[in-house]
Write an enzyme that holds these catalytic residues in place. Structure first.
Site, mmCIF file in Angstrom:
data_model
loop_
_atom_site.group_PDB
_atom_site.id
_atom_site.type_symbol
_atom_site.label_atom_id
_atom_site.label_comp_id
_atom_site.label_asym_id
_atom_site.label_seq_id
_atom_site.Cartn_x
_atom_site.Cartn_y
_atom_site.Cartn_z
ATOM 1 N N CYS A 104 0.866 -1.181 0.000
ATOM 2 C CA CYS A 104 0.000 0.000 0.000
ATOM 3 C C CYS A 104 0.896 1.222 0.000
ATOM 4 C CB CYS A 104 -0.919 0.019 1.210
ATOM 5 S SG CYS A 104 -1.915 1.535 1.324
ATOM 6 N N MET A 317 -4.518 5.035 -5.528
ATOM 7 C CA MET A 317 -3.608 4.281 -4.680
ATOM 8 C C MET A 317 -2.187 4.778 -4.908
ATOM 9 S SD MET A 317 -6.124 2.569 -6.385
ATOM 10 C CE MET A 317 -5.531 1.328 -7.521
#
Length: 395
Positions: A104, A317
């Site tokens: 992430c 993201m």
């Protein structure tokens, strides 16, 4: 029937970029969860409140979106010249599944401040005022991230005037450097696993689409928005409330995963929900962001929309931003073409919540494109710290 008391586990709830998650020190986890396996997965699922057939994660720390259904485990560095190991788990909302296949990028931002605050960085390296370069080993994908954390009065500076689209309030700016972000996973052994900048991707039930498939930052399949009936200015409702659209985009993801060598059979995609990502790109065009702010075509190089865990992401993201920056820097990719072509070291792209500027350094070496570094700015903040509780029969 006897009921066990709840377990109390030290934890920190943090925002990083446009995501948030529960952060743990490895040493604080119950012994059975200090190693990979079913016990660890069961613990994180219960912490977040999954699986939840209602899709709300009411009985846990999750926020019922892919951006807020995350856990992070931090440990002393296992690799020389690094400060910490960072392990990331993407927790499914409606199924009993934790995906460990990727990173992430947004929560990477919070790893630096967490490492400093929890004593992983030697005190001698922390100035009274200045910046600390925290060297992070991203254990999921085996890559280095350098997180440049501002410090004031010897403590992490969290407040500031840096504004990040997709986050309501300003905070201190944190600069991220993703070192050698290309992932060699798959069949190709390079950041373009098929060996091509653009491929004809055959998608069952959809047709043949032009696609750029890249593994920089995170494995990503880029397609032209127009080829799937969009103009690149879509917001979440246009995609997430259309079941047929979600099915088509998932079919593209599965076809891309197969072509990239990430899976061997379509059914394996269910065990790899976090990667690859699917994103669709389009030339710059005016639109109104989800906040109501007008984004002018003149202020961006292109528009990009990306899928995360089966839904259109509310912003972008961090790892997909690395993929965007890298693909944009390579002449001939669909991303580069949407941005206007040519050589470019950085792009500003439009996403559902606003805009983001990202940069990448690429070069052609022995006929193959390589990326040495990608850079972007984010912010992070501790939301709560103390302990998270889970029922004693979780493990």
């Amino acid at each position: 029937m006897a009921f066990l008391p709840q377990l109390r586990i030290p934890a920190t709830y943090m925002r990083g970029g446009t995501s948030k998650g529960v952060f743990f020190r490895l040493q604080d986890l119950p012994e059975a969860a200090q190693v990979p396996g079913p016990a660890r997965d069961a613990l994180l699922l219960r912490v977040i409140g999954s699986p939840d057939p209602y899709g709300k994660q009411t009985d846990g720390m999750g926020g019922a979106t892919s951006s807020t259904s995350k856990c992070v485990i931090i440990a002393p560095a296992s690799v020389p010249d690094h400060d910490v190991d960072y392990l990331y788990g993407q927790v499914s909302i409606d199924s009993a599944f934790v995906d460990w296949s990727g990173n992430c990028g947004n929560l990477s931002t919070a790893v630096g401040p967490f490492a400093i605050a929890n004593g992983f960085v030697p005190a001698a390296r922390i100035p009274r005022d200045g910046t600390v370069a925290v060297r992070v080993w991203q254990a999921n994908i085996g890559k280095t991230i350098i997180v440049h954390v501002p410090v004031r009065d010897g403590q992490v500076q969290e407040t500031g005037d840096f504004e990040l689209d997709g986050v309501t309030f300003p905070a201190a700016e944190i600069v991220l450097e993703f070192i050698d972000p290309s992932d060699d996973e798959g069949d190709g052994g390079s950041m373009f696993p098929t060996g091509n900048l653009v491929d004809d991707l055959q998608v069952p039930g959809v047709g043949t689409l032009k696609a750029t498939m890249i593994t920089a930052g995170i494995p990503t399949v880029f397609v032209d928005a127009a080829a799937i009936g969009y103009d690149g200015t879509e917001l979440q409702p246009a995609i997430n409330e259309d079941k047929a659209a979600l099915a088509r985009l998932e079919a593209i993801r599965v076809a891309g995963a197969l072509r990239m060598g990430l899976i061997r059979a379509p059914e394996e995609a269910a065990t790899r929900q976090h990667t690859p990502k699917v994103a669709f790109v389009a030339p710059a065009r005016d639109y109104v962001a989800s906040s109501g702010r007008h984004v002018a075509a003149a202020d961006i190089d292109l528009n990009v929309r990306a899928m995360s865990m089966g839904k259109l992401h509310h912003a972008m993201m961090g790892t997909a931003s690395v993929a965007i920056a890298t693909a944009a820097a390579v002449p001939g990719t669909l991303v580069n073409r949407a941005a206007g072509g040519g050589l470019r070291e950085a792009v500003r792209f439009g996403h559902p919540s606003g805009t983001l500027r990202v940069g990448a350094a690429v070069a052609s070496v022995d006929g193959q494109w390589v990326v040495t570094k990608a850079v972007m700015s984010r912010s992070a903040r501790v939301l709560m710290d103390g302990a998270v509780r889970v029922p004693g029969d979780t493990l």
